[in-house]
Design a protein around this motif. Structure first.
Motif, PDB file in Angstrom:
ATOM      1  N   ALA A  73       0.797  -1.233   0.000  1.00 11.02           N
ATOM      2  CA  ALA A  73       0.000   0.000   0.000  1.00 11.02           C
ATOM      3  C   ALA A  73       0.823   1.274   0.000  1.00 11.02           C
ATOM      4  CB  ALA A  73      -0.933  -0.003   1.209  1.00 11.02           C
ATOM      5  N   GLY A  74       2.153   1.167   0.105  1.00 12.49           N
ATOM      6  CA  GLY A  74       2.984   2.364   0.091  1.00 12.49           C
ATOM      7  C   GLY A  74       3.048   3.066   1.438  1.00 12.49           C
ATOM      8  N   LEU A  75       3.375   4.352   1.409  1.00 13.46           N
ATOM      9  CA  LEU A  75       3.611   5.106   2.646  1.00 13.46           C
ATOM     10  C   LEU A  75       2.335   5.431   3.406  1.00 13.46           C
ATOM     11  CD1 LEU A  75       6.502   7.560   1.737  1.00 13.46           C
ATOM     12  CD2 LEU A  75       6.572   5.452   3.059  1.00 13.46           C
ATOM     13  N   TRP A  76       1.192   5.007   2.902  1.00 12.70           N
ATOM     14  CA  TRP A  76      -0.045   5.142   3.671  1.00 12.70           C
ATOM     15  C   TRP A  76       0.112   4.502   5.046  1.00 12.70           C
ATOM     16  CZ3 TRP A  76      -2.771   0.661   5.019  1.00 12.70           C
ATOM     17  CH2 TRP A  76      -3.955   0.879   5.709  1.00 12.70           C
ATOM     18  N   VAL A  77       0.951   3.470   5.134  1.00 16.94           N
ATOM     19  CA  VAL A  77       1.160   2.765   6.398  1.00 16.94           C
ATOM     20  C   VAL A  77       1.757   3.693   7.448  1.00 16.94           C
ATOM     21  CG1 VAL A  77       2.397   0.845   7.496  1.00 16.94           C
ATOM     22  CG2 VAL A  77       1.384   0.547   5.229  1.00 16.94           C
ATOM     23  N   GLN A  78       2.622   4.639   7.019  1.00 19.79           N
ATOM     24  CA  GLN A  78       3.210   5.597   7.959  1.00 19.79           C
ATOM     25  C   GLN A  78       2.131   6.396   8.658  1.00 19.79           C
ATOM     26  OE1 GLN A  78       6.096   5.778   9.200  1.00 19.79           O
ATOM     27  NE2 GLN A  78       7.719   6.262   7.775  1.00 19.79           N
ATOM     28  N   ASP A  79       1.163   6.888   7.905  1.00 22.07           N
ATOM     29  CA  ASP A  79       0.070   7.655   8.508  1.00 22.07           C
ATOM     30  C   ASP A  79      -0.814   6.762   9.365  1.00 22.07           C
ATOM     31  OD1 ASP A  79       0.946   9.945   7.188  1.00 22.07           O
ATOM     32  OD2 ASP A  79      -0.254   9.487   5.412  1.00 22.07           O
ATOM     33  N   TRP A  80      -0.971   5.519   8.938  1.00 25.60           N
ATOM     34  CA  TRP A  80      -1.828   4.571   9.660  1.00 25.60           C
ATOM     35  C   TRP A  80      -1.310   4.313  11.066  1.00 25.60           C
ATOM     36  CZ3 TRP A  80      -1.239  -1.063  10.353  1.00 25.60           C
ATOM     37  CH2 TRP A  80      -2.403  -1.667  10.823  1.00 25.60           C
ATOM     38  N   ILE A  81       0.015   4.080  11.206  1.00 25.30           N
ATOM     39  CA  ILE A  81       0.561   3.785  12.536  1.00 25.30           C
ATOM     40  C   ILE A  81       0.736   5.054  13.370  1.00 25.30           C
ATOM     41  CG2 ILE A  81       1.714   1.684  11.781  1.00 25.30           C
ATOM     42  CD1 ILE A  81       4.346   3.207  11.776  1.00 25.30           C
ATOM     43  N   SER A  83      -1.682   7.145  13.725  1.00 24.97           N
ATOM     44  CA  SER A  83      -3.029   7.511  14.166  1.00 24.97           C
ATOM     45  C   SER A  83      -3.220   7.189  15.648  1.00 24.97           C
ATOM     46  CB  SER A  83      -4.066   6.763  13.328  1.00 24.97           C
ATOM     47  OG  SER A  83      -3.920   5.369  13.472  1.00 24.97           O
ATOM     48  N   PRO A  84      -4.237   7.779  16.290  1.00 28.07           N
ATOM     49  CA  PRO A  84      -4.407   7.633  17.749  1.00 28.07           C
ATOM     50  C   PRO A  84      -4.739   6.222  18.217  1.00 28.07           C
ATOM     51  CG  PRO A  84      -5.635   9.531  16.909  1.00 28.07           C
ATOM     52  CD  PRO A  84      -5.172   8.754  15.724  1.00 28.07           C
ATOM     53  N   TRP A  85      -5.121   5.311  17.321  1.00 30.20           N
ATOM     54  CA  TRP A  85      -5.528   3.977  17.764  1.00 30.20           C
ATOM     55  C   TRP A  85      -4.353   3.141  18.267  1.00 30.20           C
ATOM     56  CZ3 TRP A  85      -3.753  -0.648  15.884  1.00 30.20           C
ATOM     57  CH2 TRP A  85      -3.044  -0.609  14.679  1.00 30.20           C
ATOM     58  N   VAL A  86      -3.120   3.455  17.823  1.00 24.88           N
ATOM     59  CA  VAL A  86      -1.966   2.634  18.197  1.00 24.88           C
ATOM     60  C   VAL A  86      -1.703   2.660  19.709  1.00 24.88           C
ATOM     61  CG1 VAL A  86       0.522   2.314  17.900  1.00 24.88           C
ATOM     62  CG2 VAL A  86      -0.918   2.774  15.911  1.00 24.88           C
ATOM     63  N   PRO A  87      -1.665   3.835  20.360  1.00 28.56           N
ATOM     64  CA  PRO A  87      -1.492   3.820  21.822  1.00 28.56           C
ATOM     65  C   PRO A  87      -2.603   3.064  22.547  1.00 28.56           C
ATOM     66  CG  PRO A  87      -1.092   6.017  20.954  1.00 28.56           C
ATOM     67  CD  PRO A  87      -1.659   5.212  19.831  1.00 28.56           C
ATOM     68  N   TRP A  88      -3.818   3.148  22.034  1.00 31.32           N
ATOM     69  CA  TRP A  88      -4.915   2.415  22.659  1.00 31.32           C
ATOM     70  C   TRP A  88      -4.716   0.908  22.523  1.00 31.32           C
ATOM     71  CZ3 TRP A  88      -8.583   4.102  25.873  1.00 31.32           C
ATOM     72  CH2 TRP A  88      -8.801   5.476  25.943  1.00 31.32           C
ATOM     73  N   PHE A  89      -4.172   0.484  21.399  1.00 31.27           N
ATOM     74  CA  PHE A  89      -3.916  -0.943  21.184  1.00 31.27           C
ATOM     75  C   PHE A  89      -2.882  -1.450  22.187  1.00 31.27           C
ATOM     76  CE2 PHE A  89      -1.726  -4.544  19.336  1.00 31.27           C
ATOM     77  CZ  PHE A  89      -2.743  -5.293  18.768  1.00 31.27           C
ATOM     78  N   LEU A  90      -1.750  -0.750  22.307  1.00 32.09           N
ATOM     79  CA  LEU A  90      -0.706  -1.165  23.237  1.00 32.09           C
ATOM     80  C   LEU A  90      -1.184  -1.038  24.673  1.00 32.09           C
ATOM     81  CD1 LEU A  90       2.131  -2.063  23.969  1.00 32.09           C
ATOM     82  CD2 LEU A  90       2.916   0.303  23.641  1.00 32.09           C
ATOM     83  N   GLY A  91      -1.862   0.050  25.003  1.00 31.82           N
ATOM     84  CA  GLY A  91      -2.368   0.221  26.361  1.00 31.82           C
ATOM     85  C   GLY A  91      -3.366  -0.849  26.738  1.00 31.82           C
ATOM     86  N   GLY A  92      -4.271  -1.165  25.812  1.00 31.94           N
ATOM     87  CA  GLY A  92      -5.253  -2.216  26.078  1.00 31.94           C
ATOM     88  C   GLY A  92      -4.602  -3.573  26.255  1.00 31.94           C
ATOM     89  N   ALA A  93      -3.595  -3.874  25.417  1.00 29.48           N
ATOM     90  CA  ALA A  93      -2.891  -5.152  25.542  1.00 29.48           C
ATOM     91  C   ALA A  93      -2.152  -5.245  26.873  1.00 29.48           C
ATOM     92  CB  ALA A  93      -1.910  -5.316  24.383  1.00 29.48           C
ATOM     93  N   GLY A 143       1.835  -4.551  19.847  1.00 26.42           N
ATOM     94  CA  GLY A 143       1.603  -3.135  20.120  1.00 26.42           C
ATOM     95  C   GLY A 143       2.897  -2.346  20.186  1.00 26.42           C
ATOM     96  N   MET A 144       3.955  -2.945  20.760  1.00 29.95           N
ATOM     97  CA  MET A 144       5.259  -2.288  20.791  1.00 29.95           C
ATOM     98  C   MET A 144       5.783  -2.074  19.376  1.00 29.95           C
ATOM     99  SD  MET A 144       6.200  -1.655  23.963  1.00 29.95           S
ATOM    100  CE  MET A 144       7.942  -1.376  23.714  1.00 29.95           C
ATOM    101  N   ALA A 145       5.565  -3.065  18.512  1.00 27.74           N
ATOM    102  CA  ALA A 145       6.071  -2.970  17.140  1.00 27.74           C
ATOM    103  C   ALA A 145       5.351  -1.905  16.334  1.00 27.74           C
ATOM    104  CB  ALA A 145       5.936  -4.326  16.450  1.00 27.74           C
ATOM    105  N   LEU A 146       4.102  -1.619  16.679  1.00 31.85           N
ATOM    106  CA  LEU A 146       3.311  -0.669  15.893  1.00 31.85           C
ATOM    107  C   LEU A 146       3.667   0.783  16.199  1.00 31.85           C
ATOM    108  CD1 LEU A 146      -0.230  -2.331  16.087  1.00 31.85           C
ATOM    109  CD2 LEU A 146       1.428  -2.431  14.217  1.00 31.85           C
ATOM    110  N   ASN A 147       4.469   1.014  17.223  1.00 28.46           N
ATOM    111  CA  ASN A 147       4.822   2.391  17.571  1.00 28.46           C
ATOM    112  C   ASN A 147       5.887   2.914  16.615  1.00 28.46           C
ATOM    113  OD1 ASN A 147       3.618   3.467  20.314  1.00 28.46           O
ATOM    114  ND2 ASN A 147       3.902   1.257  20.520  1.00 28.46           N
ATOM    115  N   PRO A 148       5.640   4.073  16.005  1.00 30.80           N
ATOM    116  CA  PRO A 148       6.583   4.603  15.017  1.00 30.80           C
ATOM    117  C   PRO A 148       7.910   4.999  15.645  1.00 30.80           C
ATOM    118  CG  PRO A 148       4.857   6.207  15.507  1.00 30.80           C
ATOM    119  CD  PRO A 148       4.463   4.935  16.194  1.00 30.80           C
TER     120      PRO A 148
END
Length: 231
Positions: A73-81, A83-93, A143-148
């Motif tokens: 998908a290209g650099l769209w992934v940079q913007d995706w990670i 986004s505010p959902w990533v901290p919620w994912f790691l925090g929830g885990a 969740g750790m891996a998803l943090n930019p």
């Protein structure tokens, strides 16, 4: 949209980039999340794999998935990670790990008699019986891996400019293995040993240490989800 500047990165270079990242910032970032787990579980050097294996597999899977998506998908992934959902994912885990530890402690207590020797024996048997909450630890590692971070941005850029899912997957896998190796060694022989020594010397406070570690994980998870703590 401006065309991407070609970035060429071999799998070997991705592994070296991961090793450099794992030797420094990664150890510091993982400590608040894994430290309380080792303290609460009592897993020493011999049993440290029960914590590290699912956590590390989650990290490697996360890096591989991100890089493969970038290749598709290209650099769209940079913007995706970002986004505010990533901290919620790691925090929830992280909170899920704390809940798993709490249930584990209650299960141990229900199987133990009032005899101190029997309690210690049964506790050790339960701890050695099966891996420590592998699902929640896997999610926390992912969740750790998803943090930019800067090294991950390099991997994503190289994967995106390759326009190949396979190349991205290879780069992410190489980076993940390199990033997980040194922290795995440090935590297996350092933090796990330190946690077991603390529990041994403060054995009369074992229940308090476990509950305190669970509470700390909940606070860290909540702080991460709300953006107060950044790995």
């Amino acid at each position: 949209m401006m065309p991407l500047e070609p970035v060429t990165l071999s799998v070997g270079a991705a592994v070296l980039l991961g090793l450099g990242f794992g030797a420094g910032p990664c150890n510091i970032a993982c400590l608040p999340y894994l430290g309380p787990v080792f303290l609460a579980s009592g897993n020493g050097v011999r049993d440290s794999w029960r914590t590290l294996l699912p956590f590390s597999l989650g990290r490697v899977s996360g890096y591989s998935l991100l890089a493969a998506l970038a290749g598709w998908a290209g650099l769209w992934v940079q913007d995706w990670i970002a986004s505010p959902w990533v901290p919620w994912f790691l925090g929830g885990a992280t909170i899920l790990v704390a809940v798993s530890l709490l249930f584990r402690q209650q299960r141990c207590a229900s199987h133990c008699s009032t005899s101190e020797v029997r309690v210690e024996t049964n506790t050790r048997n339960l701890r050695a019986g099966k891996p420590l909450m592998p699902g929640s630890l896997f999610l926390m590692g992912m969740g750790m891996a998803l943090n930019p971070c800067a090294p991950l941005s390099t991997i994503i850029l190289a994967a995106a400019t390759s326009a190949s899912v396979f190349t991205g997957l290879s780069l992410g896998l190489g980076f993940g293995l390199g990033a997980a190796l040194i922290p795995g060694i440090v935590f297996a022989f350092g933090i796990a040993h330190l946690g077991s020594q603390i529990r041994e010397h403060l054995s009369e406070w074992g229940g308090t240490l476990e509950k305190g570690s669970v509470g700390l994980l909940v606070l860290i998870g909540a702080g991460t989800a709300l953006g107060w703590i950044t790995p």
